[in-house]
Design an enzyme around this catalytic site. Structure first.
Site, mmCIF file in Angstrom:
data_model
loop_
_atom_site.group_PDB
_atom_site.id
_atom_site.type_symbol
_atom_site.label_atom_id
_atom_site.label_comp_id
_atom_site.label_asym_id
_atom_site.label_seq_id
_atom_site.Cartn_x
_atom_site.Cartn_y
_atom_site.Cartn_z
ATOM 1 N N MET A 259 2.565 10.514 6.486
ATOM 2 C CA MET A 259 1.938 9.578 5.547
ATOM 3 C C MET A 259 1.917 8.183 6.151
ATOM 4 O O MET A 259 2.869 7.763 6.803
ATOM 5 C CB MET A 259 2.706 9.559 4.232
ATOM 6 C CG MET A 259 2.534 10.827 3.455
ATOM 7 S SD MET A 259 3.244 10.657 1.813
ATOM 8 C CE MET A 259 2.944 12.313 1.206
ATOM 9 N N GLU B 131 11.927 6.953 9.792
ATOM 10 C CA GLU B 131 11.867 7.430 11.184
ATOM 11 C C GLU B 131 10.424 7.491 11.665
ATOM 12 O O GLU B 131 10.178 7.638 12.853
ATOM 13 C CB GLU B 131 12.521 8.811 11.288
ATOM 14 C CG GLU B 131 14.025 8.762 11.097
ATOM 15 C CD GLU B 131 14.686 10.118 11.271
ATOM 16 O OE1 GLU B 131 13.956 11.137 11.373
ATOM 17 O OE2 GLU B 131 15.934 10.157 11.303
ATOM 18 N N HIS C 287 7.210 5.636 1.470
ATOM 19 C CA HIS C 287 7.961 4.443 1.055
ATOM 20 C C HIS C 287 8.874 4.769 -0.135
ATOM 21 O O HIS C 287 10.019 4.314 -0.203
ATOM 22 C CB HIS C 287 6.995 3.332 0.620
ATOM 23 C CG HIS C 287 6.058 2.857 1.681
ATOM 24 N ND1 HIS C 287 4.692 3.057 1.621
ATOM 25 C CD2 HIS C 287 6.281 2.163 2.830
ATOM 26 C CE1 HIS C 287 4.122 2.516 2.676
ATOM 27 N NE2 HIS C 287 5.043 1.968 3.431
ATOM 28 N N SER D 296 -0.096 4.088 5.401
ATOM 29 C CA SER D 296 -1.046 3.265 4.627
ATOM 30 C C SER D 296 -2.416 3.224 5.300
ATOM 31 O O SER D 296 -3.421 2.981 4.652
ATOM 32 C CB SER D 296 -0.506 1.842 4.486
ATOM 33 O OG SER D 296 0.803 1.874 3.968
ATOM 34 N N ARG D 297 -2.441 3.432 6.614
ATOM 35 C CA ARG D 297 -3.724 3.346 7.330
ATOM 36 C C ARG D 297 -4.517 4.658 7.296
ATOM 37 O O ARG D 297 -5.674 4.677 7.711
ATOM 38 C CB ARG D 297 -3.499 2.916 8.779
ATOM 39 C CG ARG D 297 -3.024 1.462 8.944
ATOM 40 C CD ARG D 297 -2.901 1.108 10.423
ATOM 41 N NE ARG D 297 -2.600 -0.294 10.667
ATOM 42 C CZ ARG D 297 -1.375 -0.797 10.827
ATOM 43 N NH1 ARG D 297 -0.325 -0.010 10.743
ATOM 44 N NH2 ARG D 297 -1.196 -2.078 11.073
ATOM 45 N N ASP E 203 8.438 5.201 12.115
ATOM 46 C CA ASP E 203 8.307 4.154 13.135
ATOM 47 C C ASP E 203 9.590 4.169 13.970
ATOM 48 O O ASP E 203 10.450 3.303 13.845
ATOM 49 C CB ASP E 203 8.079 2.804 12.453
ATOM 50 C CG ASP E 203 6.803 2.828 11.624
ATOM 51 O OD1 ASP E 203 5.724 2.720 12.207
ATOM 52 O OD2 ASP E 203 6.894 3.008 10.392
ATOM 53 N N ALA F 195 0.871 -1.188 0.000
ATOM 54 C CA ALA F 195 0.000 0.000 0.000
ATOM 55 C C ALA F 195 0.907 1.236 0.000
ATOM 56 O O ALA F 195 0.805 2.113 0.848
ATOM 57 C CB ALA F 195 -0.970 -0.002 1.188
ATOM 58 N N LEU F 196 1.778 1.265 -0.982
ATOM 59 C CA LEU F 196 2.897 2.215 -0.975
ATOM 60 C C LEU F 196 2.449 3.659 -1.204
ATOM 61 O O LEU F 196 1.550 3.920 -1.989
ATOM 62 C CB LEU F 196 3.913 1.809 -2.046
ATOM 63 C CG LEU F 196 4.494 0.407 -1.874
ATOM 64 C CD1 LEU F 196 5.496 0.110 -2.992
ATOM 65 C CD2 LEU F 196 5.153 0.219 -0.510
ATOM 66 N N GLU G 276 4.200 8.009 -0.838
ATOM 67 C CA GLU G 276 5.427 8.791 -1.051
ATOM 68 C C GLU G 276 6.482 8.532 0.028
ATOM 69 O O GLU G 276 7.670 8.667 -0.232
ATOM 70 C CB GLU G 276 5.108 10.287 -1.102
ATOM 71 C CG GLU G 276 4.952 10.825 -2.500
ATOM 72 C CD GLU G 276 6.139 10.462 -3.421
ATOM 73 O OE1 GLU G 276 7.292 10.760 -3.063
ATOM 74 O OE2 GLU G 276 5.896 9.874 -4.477
HETATM 75 P P1 AMP Z 1 5.155 -0.015 6.458
HETATM 76 O O1 AMP Z 1 4.853 -0.438 5.063
HETATM 77 O O2 AMP Z 1 4.178 0.970 7.001
HETATM 78 O O3 AMP Z 1 5.473 -1.157 7.375
HETATM 79 O O4 AMP Z 1 6.499 0.827 6.375
HETATM 80 C C1 AMP Z 1 7.615 0.369 5.663
HETATM 81 C C2 AMP Z 1 8.755 1.330 5.891
HETATM 82 O O5 AMP Z 1 8.357 2.618 5.432
HETATM 83 C C3 AMP Z 1 9.130 1.491 7.360
HETATM 84 O O6 AMP Z 1 10.544 1.631 7.470
HETATM 85 C C4 AMP Z 1 8.411 2.757 7.751
HETATM 86 O O7 AMP Z 1 9.004 3.439 8.830
HETATM 87 C C5 AMP Z 1 8.541 3.555 6.476
HETATM 88 N N1 AMP Z 1 7.513 4.610 6.383
HETATM 89 C C6 AMP Z 1 6.174 4.464 6.515
HETATM 90 N N2 AMP Z 1 5.572 5.675 6.423
HETATM 91 C C7 AMP Z 1 6.559 6.583 6.254
HETATM 92 C C8 AMP Z 1 6.600 8.018 6.107
HETATM 93 N N3 AMP Z 1 5.482 8.750 6.136
HETATM 94 N N4 AMP Z 1 7.807 8.605 5.952
HETATM 95 C C9 AMP Z 1 8.955 7.882 5.940
HETATM 96 N N5 AMP Z 1 8.983 6.536 6.069
HETATM 97 C C10 AMP Z 1 7.811 5.906 6.222
#
Ligand code: AMP
Length: 278
Positions: free
Chosen positions: A182, A146, A35, A184-185, A148, A30-31, A33
């Protein structure tokens, strides 16, 4: 270069080896910006980028959250290709956790507070899958957001403790125009909730400025929390912590960080903010 796709470990290993020195960007798909910024950062550190898309069942505490997690493979692959990613690693759950899988990595201390306290087992799932992703891809570099913050510290601790030959790079949080991180949720916010969600980064920014001035944390955090409650949010936590150990602080020290998890409608908003040193 067109994007290659691997769905099993032997195919992944062979494709990654052909690419030379790869940088890994682990995601759950669910990528957005945020990601894609990690993919672009990763390109600066290696010959090619491998992005994984895996909704890791081990790190979900609630079955309903796992079931409704957004999935959009075709759109994700198009975005990865456009961002210059060379290889997408899309394991099925059985490829990641074959029958009989029995190993878990637990990181103590760091995982016991904040997200770890609200989501028992979450970080063991994160640490286990990240360790597998590192060894599957052989990537000497991996980029994490960052956004997370606690996850980044947990993965750093694990990689150091297990002598994993991977260098971890943190990338600043990518935000919407109104400051909302940003995620995905975020798509699960109603338009009205979405408008109110910007109160979180605004409160963090203001609290960080006050704390940078040397104020005591307790009243600053209480005022920020009251403001967020007034915006309709319920708080799981809002804390001033040491950026590496994640232990609570009574006032800011160099490297201090604000960590927050707020509930808004059906969504948990997770965010954090650096407190600049005076
Ligand atoms: P997720 O798909 O949400 O598990 O996130 C995958 C990676 O993308 C993790 O390293 C997250 O910290 C990073 N990520 C998610 N949202 C953001 C964002 N808004 N800005 C920067 N990195 C993000």
């Amino acid at each position: 270069m067109p994007l290659a796709v691997a769905r099993d470990v032997p195919t992944l290993r062979a494709a990654a080896a052909r690419l030379g020195r790869v940088a890994l960007v682990p995601t759950m798909g669910a990528l957005h910006e945020g990601h894609l910024a990690l993919v672009r950062e990763a390109r600066r550190h290696a010959d090619a980028v491998v992005a994984s898309i895996f909704v890791n069942p081990l790190q979900f505490t609630a079955a309903a959250d796992l079931a409704r997690y957004p999935r959009d493979e075709a759109a994700d692959l198009a975005k990865l290709e456009a961002a210059g990613c060379a290889l997408a690693w899309l394991p099925a759950p059985e490829a990641m956790y074959p029958a009989g899988f029995a190993t878990a990595i637990t990181v103590s201390g760091l995982t016991e507070r904040w997200e770890g306290a609200h989501r028992p087992g979450h970080f063991a799932g994160v640490a286990t899958v990240c360790c597998k992703l590192f060894t599957q891809t052989g990537a000497p570099v991996a980029v994490f957001g960052e956004k997370d913050w606690q996850q980044l510290q947990v993965v750093r601790r694990m990689a150091a403790d297990l002598d994993l030959p991977v260098r971890l790079i943190g990338h600043p949080t990518v935000r919407e125009a109104d400051g909302l991180a940003m995620s995905s949720r975020n798509r699960f916010l109603s338009p009205e909730e979405r408008a109110r969600a910007a109160a979180l980064p605004a409160a963090l920014r203001e609290a960080a400025a006050l704390l940078a001035d040397g104020r005591e944390a307790a009243p600053v955090l209480a005022a920020a929390e009251a403001r967020l409650h007034a915006a309709g949010m319920g708080s799981d936590y809002l804390a001033l912590v040491d950026g590496e150990t994640l232990e609570p602080l009574a006032a800011a020290t160099p490297g201090a960080r604000l960590l927050a998890a707020m509930r808004l409608g059906a969504v948990r908003l997770l965010d954090n903010w650096a407190v600049p040193s005076a």
